[in-house]
Design a protein around this motif. Sequence first.
Motif, PDB file in Angstrom:
ATOM      1  N   PHE A 192       0.841  -1.198   0.000  1.00 46.91           N
ATOM      2  CA  PHE A 192       0.000   0.000   0.000  1.00 46.91           C
ATOM      3  C   PHE A 192       0.876   1.247   0.000  1.00 46.91           C
ATOM      4  O   PHE A 192       1.968   1.255   0.568  1.00 46.91           O
ATOM      5  CB  PHE A 192      -0.868   0.034   1.269  1.00 46.91           C
ATOM      6  CG  PHE A 192      -1.838  -1.092   1.398  1.00 46.91           C
ATOM      7  CD1 PHE A 192      -1.423  -2.354   1.803  1.00 46.91           C
ATOM      8  CD2 PHE A 192      -3.188  -0.897   1.128  1.00 46.91           C
ATOM      9  CE1 PHE A 192      -2.317  -3.399   1.932  1.00 46.91           C
ATOM     10  CE2 PHE A 192      -4.097  -1.938   1.266  1.00 46.91           C
ATOM     11  CZ  PHE A 192      -3.662  -3.189   1.664  1.00 46.91           C
TER      12      PHE A 192
ATOM     13  N   TYR B   2       0.303   5.294   1.133  1.00 50.41           N
ATOM     14  CA  TYR B   2      -0.554   6.275   1.775  1.00 50.41           C
ATOM     15  C   TYR B   2       0.127   7.647   1.689  1.00 50.41           C
ATOM     16  O   TYR B   2       1.352   7.745   1.711  1.00 50.41           O
ATOM     17  CB  TYR B   2      -0.774   5.944   3.257  1.00 50.41           C
ATOM     18  CG  TYR B   2      -1.786   4.858   3.528  1.00 50.41           C
ATOM     19  CD1 TYR B   2      -1.404   3.503   3.479  1.00 50.41           C
ATOM     20  CD2 TYR B   2      -3.098   5.169   3.848  1.00 50.41           C
ATOM     21  CE1 TYR B   2      -2.337   2.503   3.740  1.00 50.41           C
ATOM     22  CE2 TYR B   2      -4.032   4.172   4.112  1.00 50.41           C
ATOM     23  CZ  TYR B   2      -3.640   2.841   4.055  1.00 50.41           C
ATOM     24  OH  TYR B   2      -4.565   1.855   4.313  1.00 50.41           O
TER      25      TYR B   2
ATOM     26  N   GLN C 116       0.374  11.321   3.699  1.00 48.96           N
ATOM     27  CA  GLN C 116       0.086  11.908   5.010  1.00 48.96           C
ATOM     28  C   GLN C 116       0.599  13.338   5.058  1.00 48.96           C
ATOM     29  O   GLN C 116       1.806  13.574   5.043  1.00 48.96           O
ATOM     30  CB  GLN C 116       0.726  11.076   6.132  1.00 48.96           C
ATOM     31  CG  GLN C 116       0.342  11.572   7.524  1.00 48.96           C
ATOM     32  CD  GLN C 116       0.977  10.761   8.637  1.00 48.96           C
ATOM     33  OE1 GLN C 116       2.026  10.156   8.467  1.00 48.96           O
ATOM     34  NE2 GLN C 116       0.324  10.732   9.789  1.00 48.96           N
TER      35      GLN C 116
ATOM     36  N   PRO D 245      -3.164   9.434   7.643  1.00 50.56           N
ATOM     37  CA  PRO D 245      -2.765   8.862   6.359  1.00 50.56           C
ATOM     38  C   PRO D 245      -4.000   8.619   5.498  1.00 50.56           C
ATOM     39  O   PRO D 245      -5.027   8.132   6.001  1.00 50.56           O
ATOM     40  CB  PRO D 245      -2.120   7.532   6.739  1.00 50.56           C
ATOM     41  CG  PRO D 245      -1.768   7.657   8.182  1.00 50.56           C
ATOM     42  CD  PRO D 245      -2.806   8.560   8.771  1.00 50.56           C
TER      43      PRO D 245
ATOM     44  N   PHE E  73      -5.373   6.789   1.873  1.00 49.51           N
ATOM     45  CA  PHE E  73      -5.042   5.727   0.941  1.00 49.51           C
ATOM     46  C   PHE E  73      -4.800   6.273  -0.459  1.00 49.51           C
ATOM     47  O   PHE E  73      -5.570   7.088  -0.962  1.00 49.51           O
ATOM     48  CB  PHE E  73      -6.183   4.704   0.920  1.00 49.51           C
ATOM     49  CG  PHE E  73      -6.079   3.675  -0.168  1.00 49.51           C
ATOM     50  CD1 PHE E  73      -6.871   3.762  -1.303  1.00 49.51           C
ATOM     51  CD2 PHE E  73      -5.187   2.625  -0.057  1.00 49.51           C
ATOM     52  CE1 PHE E  73      -6.790   2.820  -2.305  1.00 49.51           C
ATOM     53  CE2 PHE E  73      -5.094   1.671  -1.051  1.00 49.51           C
ATOM     54  CZ  PHE E  73      -5.902   1.766  -2.184  1.00 49.51           C
TER      55      PHE E  73
ATOM     56  N   TYR F 192      -2.932   0.392  -4.012  1.00 51.86           N
ATOM     57  CA  TYR F 192      -2.745  -0.969  -3.510  1.00 51.86           C
ATOM     58  C   TYR F 192      -2.276  -1.843  -4.665  1.00 51.86           C
ATOM     59  O   TYR F 192      -2.891  -1.847  -5.727  1.00 51.86           O
ATOM     60  CB  TYR F 192      -4.060  -1.492  -2.945  1.00 51.86           C
ATOM     61  CG  TYR F 192      -4.109  -2.977  -2.663  1.00 51.86           C
ATOM     62  CD1 TYR F 192      -4.963  -3.815  -3.384  1.00 51.86           C
ATOM     63  CD2 TYR F 192      -3.318  -3.532  -1.669  1.00 51.86           C
ATOM     64  CE1 TYR F 192      -5.020  -5.172  -3.114  1.00 51.86           C
ATOM     65  CE2 TYR F 192      -3.374  -4.886  -1.392  1.00 51.86           C
ATOM     66  CZ  TYR F 192      -4.233  -5.707  -2.113  1.00 51.86           C
ATOM     67  OH  TYR F 192      -4.286  -7.046  -1.842  1.00 51.86           O
TER      68      TYR F 192
ATOM     69  N   LEU G 160       3.886   7.124   2.583  1.00 52.68           N
ATOM     70  CA  LEU G 160       4.174   5.945   3.392  1.00 52.68           C
ATOM     71  C   LEU G 160       3.968   4.680   2.581  1.00 52.68           C
ATOM     72  O   LEU G 160       2.906   4.481   1.990  1.00 52.68           O
ATOM     73  CB  LEU G 160       3.255   5.900   4.620  1.00 52.68           C
ATOM     74  CG  LEU G 160       3.093   7.186   5.421  1.00 52.68           C
ATOM     75  CD1 LEU G 160       2.106   6.961   6.566  1.00 52.68           C
ATOM     76  CD2 LEU G 160       4.430   7.656   5.953  1.00 52.68           C
TER      77      LEU G 160
END
Lengths: 114, 112
Positions: free
Chosen positions: B33, B35, B37, B43, B45, B48, B87
């Motif tokens: 994943f 993310y 932030q 965070p 999404f 994926y 992230l």
Amino acid sequence: NAGVMQNPRHLVRRRGQEARLRCSPMKGHSHVYWYRQLPEEGLKFMVYLQKENIIDESGMPKERFSAEFPKEGPSILRIQQVVRGDSAAYFCASIPTLSQETQYFGPGTRLLVL
Amino acid sequence: GQNIDQPTEMTATEGAIVQINCTYQTSGFNGLFWYQQHAGEAPTFLSYNVLDGLEEKGRFSSFLSRSKGYSYLLLKELQMKDSASYLCAVRPIKAAGNKLTFGGGTRVLVKP
């Protein structure tokens, strides 16, 4: 459809006090995850709960930390006798079922221990 | 054990492209994943990947090579609002209940 809610958003405690962090998952979500983010670091998994059950607490410190997710009400992360090193942002995330890949995060609680 | 590495910081110019690399060594793999932030926020999404290849979503694309333990996030046509931490997180296959293991995050600064 409200997202994941956390409160309080900011919490200040003195050393030795207790901190209670609350997380209300998205509607229909019965799986909750807690993560901790220390300053300038990534998120670290703490605990995974389903309603009334702790499924995985491998990331939880052995002492002073506990979590619950009762049948009714929010999930609670409880830190007893806080120390300065507990100062961090605590995020919770939720998913509806395990077949759902994406975790949705709440805004976090920023804990400052004086 | 789990080990996820990504650069700490990157700087790029508005309108340019930036590629954020992520390498991982985990005891099993069941998805990666990305993310975003922003400072002081949750965070959110972005993408994926569970199979090898490129996933494109507007200005953002994510690539995965499972054999190399490698992913990247590509941000095109950078905008000032893209300044944030990115992230990378892996879901190990043996983990109960989809818990994620995160890298340290890459702070991207977009300059005018």
